[in-house]
Every structure is written in C-alpha cells, then in structure tokens.
Design an enzyme around this catalytic site. Structure first.
Site, PDB file in Angstrom:
ATOM      1  N   GLY A  45       0.778  -1.237   0.000  1.00  0.00           N
ATOM      2  CA  GLY A  45       0.000   0.000   0.000  1.00  0.00           C
ATOM      3  C   GLY A  45       0.809   1.286   0.000  1.00  0.00           C
ATOM      4  N   TRP A  47       2.137   2.899  -2.520  1.00  0.00           N
ATOM      5  CA  TRP A  47       1.739   3.817  -3.600  1.00  0.00           C
ATOM      6  C   TRP A  47       0.402   4.469  -3.253  1.00  0.00           C
ATOM      7  CZ3 TRP A  47       3.087   2.468  -9.370  1.00  0.00           C
ATOM      8  CH2 TRP A  47       4.479   2.359  -9.484  1.00  0.00           C
ATOM      9  N   ASP A  63      -5.551  -5.460  -5.389  1.00  0.00           N
ATOM     10  CA  ASP A  63      -4.484  -6.473  -5.295  1.00  0.00           C
ATOM     11  C   ASP A  63      -5.130  -7.821  -5.013  1.00  0.00           C
ATOM     12  OD1 ASP A  63      -1.147  -6.078  -4.803  1.00  0.00           O
ATOM     13  OD2 ASP A  63      -2.007  -8.038  -4.301  1.00  0.00           O
ATOM     14  N   ASP A 102       1.968  -1.246 -10.469  1.00  0.00           N
ATOM     15  CA  ASP A 102       3.265  -1.755 -10.001  1.00  0.00           C
ATOM     16  C   ASP A 102       3.156  -3.276  -9.932  1.00  0.00           C
ATOM     17  OD1 ASP A 102       5.862  -1.283  -9.125  1.00  0.00           O
ATOM     18  OD2 ASP A 102       5.293  -1.143  -7.011  1.00  0.00           O
ATOM     19  N   LYS A 140       5.026  -0.488 -14.257  1.00  0.00           N
ATOM     20  CA  LYS A 140       6.327  -1.154 -14.149  1.00  0.00           C
ATOM     21  C   LYS A 140       6.433  -2.176 -15.269  1.00  0.00           C
ATOM     22  CE  LYS A 140       7.125  -3.853 -10.483  1.00  0.00           C
ATOM     23  NZ  LYS A 140       7.567  -3.800  -9.085  1.00  0.00           N
TER      24      LYS A 140
HETATM   25  C1  LIG Z   1       5.686  -4.836  -6.222  1.00  0.00           C
HETATM   26  S1  LIG Z   1       4.159  -5.238  -5.452  1.00  0.00           S
HETATM   27  C2  LIG Z   1       3.341  -3.686  -5.324  1.00  0.00           C
HETATM   28  C3  LIG Z   1       3.918  -2.733  -4.291  1.00  0.00           C
HETATM   29  C4  LIG Z   1       3.069  -1.493  -4.111  1.00  0.00           C
HETATM   30  N1  LIG Z   1       3.139  -0.617  -5.288  1.00  0.00           N
HETATM   31  C5  LIG Z   1       3.505  -0.664  -2.927  1.00  0.00           C
HETATM   32  O1  LIG Z   1       4.226   0.305  -3.138  1.00  0.00           O
HETATM   33  O2  LIG Z   1       3.135  -0.993  -1.788  1.00  0.00           O
HETATM   34  C6  LIG Z   1       3.269  -6.064  -6.743  1.00  0.00           C
HETATM   35  C7  LIG Z   1       1.888  -6.538  -6.364  1.00  0.00           C
HETATM   36  O3  LIG Z   1       1.212  -7.108  -7.508  1.00  0.00           O
HETATM   37  C8  LIG Z   1       0.247  -8.025  -6.979  1.00  0.00           C
HETATM   38  N2  LIG Z   1      -0.258  -8.956  -7.989  1.00  0.00           N
HETATM   39  C9  LIG Z   1       0.420  -9.915  -8.660  1.00  0.00           C
HETATM   40  N3  LIG Z   1      -0.402 -10.606  -9.466  1.00  0.00           N
HETATM   41  C10 LIG Z   1      -1.637 -10.057  -9.330  1.00  0.00           C
HETATM   42  C11 LIG Z   1      -2.915 -10.323  -9.921  1.00  0.00           C
HETATM   43  N4  LIG Z   1      -3.057 -11.306 -10.815  1.00  0.00           N
HETATM   44  N5  LIG Z   1      -3.981  -9.595  -9.544  1.00  0.00           N
HETATM   45  C12 LIG Z   1      -3.827  -8.597  -8.630  1.00  0.00           C
HETATM   46  N6  LIG Z   1      -2.654  -8.284  -8.037  1.00  0.00           N
HETATM   47  C13 LIG Z   1      -1.565  -9.007  -8.380  1.00  0.00           C
HETATM   48  C14 LIG Z   1       1.043  -8.754  -5.896  1.00  0.00           C
HETATM   49  O4  LIG Z   1       0.158  -9.364  -4.976  1.00  0.00           O
HETATM   50  C15 LIG Z   1       1.882  -7.636  -5.297  1.00  0.00           C
HETATM   51  O5  LIG Z   1       1.341  -7.167  -4.111  1.00  0.00           O
END
Ligand SMILES: C[S@@+](CC[C@H](N)C(=O)[O-])C[C@H]1O[C@@H](n2cnc3c(N)ncnc32)[C@H](O)[C@@H]1O
Length: 187
Positions: A45, A47, A63, A102, A140
């Site tokens: 969270g 962002w 997410d 992201d 990203k």
């Molecule tokens: C790098 S993290 C995000 C970090 C976030 N921007 C922050 O600053 O707190 C990437 C996120 O993409 C989510 N994710 C991956 N595959 C997903 C999907 N199919 N549907 C929804 N979220 C997904 C992961 O659960 C993960 O929490």
C-alpha cells in the site's frame, strides 16, 4: 537494510517502493491534487499512501492480496486476470484521471519476465477501459523479450511516453517504468 527501506520505515510508509512513485511524480507530474487514481497491484500500500500525500481526491487500489485498512482509500481484493475485475471496478467508479500499475508476479528466485509482461499488459487493458481521455498511465515493466511491441502499442495511444528507471529501483533489477501522459483514445 538498504537506505530506502530504512527511510520508509522511519517515515511510516509501507514499502520502499513509495520513493519510486514520489520520484516519478515529482519529475513527470502524473498525479495532481483532486485527481482520481486507480492503483493496480497495491499491496502493501505504499503507492496508495503516496497518492494520499499527493492529495488525490479519489483513490482505489486493487491487489490479489488483502491490505491493511487505509482511511480515505477504497480497495478491491481480486485477481486482475479474472474478467470480473471490470464489473468490480465499474461498481465503484467508471473512469480515472490517472492509472498506475506496479503489478508483478510473486518471485521465488528467478523473475518470470513473461508472466510479468502479461500482468502489465493486463493492467493496460484495464487502463484502456477506465482511463479518461487525456489521462496518465504509469506501469512497471521488466526489460526483456516482448517489451518493444508493448511499448510501440502504448506510444500510439498517448501524447507523451518515456521509459525511465527511478532512483529507488535497485540497479541490478530489470525493472523500469513506462510513464505516459495524454491518453488519446476517444471514448
Ligand atoms: C511490487 S508489489 C506492489 C507494491 C506497491 N506498489 C507498494 O508500493 O506498496 C506487486 C503486487 O502485484 C500483486 N499482484 C500480482 N499478481 C496479481 C494479480 N493477478 N492480480 C492482482 N494483483 C496481483 C502482488 O500481490 C503484489 O502485491
């Protein structure tokens, strides 16, 4: 602990990745006060916290994993690869000034670049439905096969497109961000 993680902890942010968005927003002015923002791949969270700091008026996160409650932020726990996501977003809001992603696959060691690109492409499919004309999109991407075609597609859809690596992105990582402004597609 690296300096960005330390700083995030000291400043009460949920992840070091907040500094990537703060850097990109300072440089490219993607999110402004009063904007509506959709954040795809939000856990844990940080962002979303950044969007609050930018004084966005409406913030919706998505997410697959649940996040700890954050006042002033709406959240959908769902898999973006499931087509129900479109209805779920629509039930809350029809369009956004800015959409940021992201999203990344869970990694255990080697990054699955193909999966990662699929997820980012999916985030863009969602953006194409919900982004307002003239809106901004940030995502990203991981450098590697297939990225060029995706970037080419995006270049047709926006007035401004830039590939960039924020300071807080680890040097050895393949991660870069695509910054776009001025969505051209008429609804
Ligand atoms: C790098 S993290 C995000 C970090 C976030 N921007 C922050 O600053 O707190 C990437 C996120 O993409 C989510 N994710 C991956 N595959 C997903 C999907 N199919 N549907 C929804 N979220 C997904 C992961 O659960 C993960 O929490």
């Amino acid at each position: 602990m690296d300096p960005f993680s330390k700083k995030a902890r000291a400043e009460g942010y949920r992840a070091r990745s907040i500094y990537k968005l703060k850097y990109l927003n300072k440089k490219y002015k993607l999110i402004k006060q009063h904007d509506s923002v959709l954040d795809i791949g939000s856990f844990p969270g940080s962002w979303l916290q950044a969007c609050k700091d930018f004084r966005a008026e409406f913030i919706l996160g998505i997410d697959i994993k649940p996040i700890k409650n954050m006042p002033g932020v709406r959240f959908i726990q769902a898999d973006i690869e499931n087509d129900k996501i479109f209805e779920k977003i629509k039930a809350i809001k029809n369009s956004f000034d800015v959409i940021i992603s992201d999203v990344a696959p869970k990694t255990t060691g080697n990054l699955d670049k193909e999966k990662s690109l699929d997820l980012t492409k999916r985030a863009y499919e969602i953006a194409k439905v919900f982004l307002k004309p003239d809106g901004n999109f940030l995502a990203k991407i991981f450098q590697g096969g297939g990225v060029e075609d995706f970037v080419r597609e995006i270049k047709n859809d926006f007035e401004f497109v830039k590939l960039t690596k924020p300071l807080a992105s680890k040097k050895r990582s393949y991660e870069i961000y695509i910054v776009t402004k001025g969505f051209k597609i008429e609804k």
